[in-house]
Design an enzyme around this catalytic site. Structure first.
Site, short mmCIF file in Angstrom:
data_model
loop_
_atom_site.label_atom_id
_atom_site.label_comp_id
_atom_site.label_asym_id
_atom_site.label_seq_id
_atom_site.Cartn_x
_atom_site.Cartn_y
_atom_site.Cartn_z
N LYS A 11 6.27 0.19 -5.71
CA LYS A 11 5.78 -0.12 -7.05
C LYS A 11 5.13 1.10 -7.71
O LYS A 11 4.83 2.10 -7.04
CB LYS A 11 4.79 -1.29 -6.95
CG LYS A 11 5.45 -2.59 -6.47
CD LYS A 11 4.48 -3.76 -6.54
CE LYS A 11 5.14 -5.06 -6.11
NZ LYS A 11 4.22 -6.21 -6.26
N PHE A 59 -1.19 -14.37 -14.18
CA PHE A 59 -1.08 -12.92 -13.98
C PHE A 59 0.25 -12.33 -14.45
O PHE A 59 0.48 -11.14 -14.32
CB PHE A 59 -1.31 -12.56 -12.50
CG PHE A 59 -0.35 -13.21 -11.53
CD1 PHE A 59 0.93 -12.70 -11.34
CD2 PHE A 59 -0.72 -14.34 -10.81
CE1 PHE A 59 1.83 -13.28 -10.45
CE2 PHE A 59 0.17 -14.94 -9.92
CZ PHE A 59 1.44 -14.40 -9.74
N ARG A 87 8.39 -8.71 5.52
CA ARG A 87 7.15 -9.33 5.02
C ARG A 87 5.99 -9.04 5.99
O ARG A 87 4.86 -8.83 5.57
CB ARG A 87 7.33 -10.84 4.87
CG ARG A 87 8.39 -11.26 3.86
CD ARG A 87 7.96 -11.15 2.44
NE ARG A 87 6.88 -12.03 2.07
CZ ARG A 87 6.45 -12.19 0.82
NH1 ARG A 87 7.00 -11.51 -0.17
NH2 ARG A 87 5.47 -13.01 0.54
N THR A 93 -0.10 -10.42 0.15
CA THR A 93 -0.07 -10.01 -1.27
C THR A 93 -1.36 -9.29 -1.65
O THR A 93 -1.33 -8.26 -2.32
CB THR A 93 0.11 -11.26 -2.16
OG1 THR A 93 1.21 -12.02 -1.68
CG2 THR A 93 0.32 -10.87 -3.61
N ARG A 104 0.67 -2.60 2.78
CA ARG A 104 -0.29 -2.92 1.72
C ARG A 104 -1.72 -2.59 2.13
O ARG A 104 -2.52 -2.15 1.30
CB ARG A 104 -0.13 -4.38 1.30
CG ARG A 104 1.09 -4.58 0.40
CD ARG A 104 1.39 -6.04 0.15
NE ARG A 104 2.36 -6.24 -0.93
CZ ARG A 104 2.99 -7.38 -1.13
NH1 ARG A 104 2.76 -8.43 -0.34
NH2 ARG A 104 3.85 -7.49 -2.13
N ASN A 114 0.00 -3.60 -5.70
CA ASN A 114 -0.02 -3.75 -4.24
C ASN A 114 1.13 -3.00 -3.53
O ASN A 114 1.65 -3.45 -2.52
CB ASN A 114 -0.08 -5.23 -3.83
CG ASN A 114 1.10 -6.02 -4.34
OD1 ASN A 114 2.00 -5.47 -4.99
ND2 ASN A 114 1.12 -7.30 -4.05
N HIS A 117 7.11 -4.34 -2.99
CA HIS A 117 7.67 -5.68 -3.11
C HIS A 117 8.52 -5.93 -1.88
O HIS A 117 9.15 -5.01 -1.36
CB HIS A 117 8.55 -5.78 -4.36
CG HIS A 117 9.38 -7.03 -4.40
ND1 HIS A 117 8.86 -8.24 -4.81
CD2 HIS A 117 10.67 -7.27 -4.03
CE1 HIS A 117 9.81 -9.16 -4.71
NE2 HIS A 117 10.92 -8.60 -4.24
P1 GDP Z 1 4.48 -11.24 -2.96
O1 GDP Z 1 5.71 -12.02 -2.56
O2 GDP Z 1 3.55 -10.96 -1.80
O3 GDP Z 1 4.82 -9.97 -3.73
O4 GDP Z 1 3.64 -12.16 -3.94
P2 GDP Z 1 4.08 -13.17 -5.11
O5 GDP Z 1 5.56 -13.38 -5.12
O6 GDP Z 1 3.19 -14.36 -5.00
O7 GDP Z 1 3.65 -12.39 -6.44
C1 GDP Z 1 4.45 -11.37 -6.97
C2 GDP Z 1 3.57 -10.22 -7.39
O8 GDP Z 1 2.69 -10.66 -8.43
C3 GDP Z 1 2.61 -9.71 -6.30
O9 GDP Z 1 3.21 -8.80 -5.41
C4 GDP Z 1 1.53 -9.05 -7.13
O10 GDP Z 1 1.94 -7.77 -7.62
C5 GDP Z 1 1.44 -10.01 -8.31
N1 GDP Z 1 0.40 -11.04 -8.09
C6 GDP Z 1 0.47 -12.11 -7.26
N2 GDP Z 1 -0.64 -12.85 -7.30
C7 GDP Z 1 -1.45 -12.24 -8.20
C8 GDP Z 1 -2.76 -12.54 -8.70
O11 GDP Z 1 -3.42 -13.51 -8.33
N3 GDP Z 1 -3.27 -11.65 -9.63
C9 GDP Z 1 -2.57 -10.58 -10.07
N4 GDP Z 1 -3.14 -9.78 -10.98
N5 GDP Z 1 -1.33 -10.27 -9.62
C10 GDP Z 1 -0.77 -11.08 -8.69
#
Ligand code: GDP
Length: 139
Positions: A11, A59, A87, A93, A104, A114, A117
């Site tokens: 990212k 978000f 993962r 996350t 991460r 973070n 992806h």
């Molecule tokens: P991942 O699969 O671990 O990447 O998580 P998700 O699919 O739930 O979310 C996608 C992306 O959205 C994450 O990698 C973060 O960059 C962002 N994100 C997820 N949850 C949050 C949150 O609560 N706040 C903010 N600001 N960004 C978030």
């Protein structure tokens, strides 16, 4: 059907910080093979489309702005049990909750910025890889 491929992005935060090489090294040392890779920069339209599944989340706007804020590296990776193993390698996350030694934990700045992806299912790995790469661009 389980496949042996997953999709990742380094990212904008990690790319800008100069951590791409260190992250790719960890990925290769964990046994993932690079199948396709490119440096690119997403428009906000492309980032919005990629993360459309999160459209209703609070978000979403911040996520789209962040993901289109600078260059990224997109890649398709291959390894047995690729989605689950990747993962595990990237960690939770929220970097505050990520296990020690994960990408991460080492490189993420916040729950939004973070570092990386990683696809969350075989189906999404295929869709996400197809978002960035044609068949000619994969080995
Ligand atoms: P991942 O699969 O671990 O990447 O998580 P998700 O699919 O739930 O979310 C996608 C992306 O959205 C994450 O990698 C973060 O960059 C962002 N994100 C997820 N949850 C949050 C949150 O609560 N706040 C903010 N600001 N960004 C978030």
């Amino acid at each position: 059907m389980a496949t042996n491929r997953t999709f990742t992005m380094i990212k904008p935060d990690a790319f800008e910080a100069g951590n791409s090489g260190a992250i790719l090294k960890m990925i290769e040392q964990t046994g993932f093979k690079l199948i396709a890779m490119k440096i690119t920069k997403l428009t906000s339209e492309m980032a919005g489309a990629f993360y459309e599944v999160h459209k209703e989340r609070g978000f979403y706007k911040e996520l789209v702005e962040f993901m289109s804020s600078g260059p990224i590296i997109a890649a398709i990776l291959e390894k047995d049990n690729a989605v689950a193993d990747f993962r595990k390698l990237i960690g939770a996350t929220d970097p505050a909750k990520a296990d020690v030694g994960t990408i991460r934990k080492l490189f993420a700045k916040s729950i939004s910025a973070n570092a990386v992806h990683g696809s969350d299912s075989d189906e999404n790995a295929q869709i996400e890889g197809g978002f960035f790469f044609s068949h000619l661009e994969r080995v």
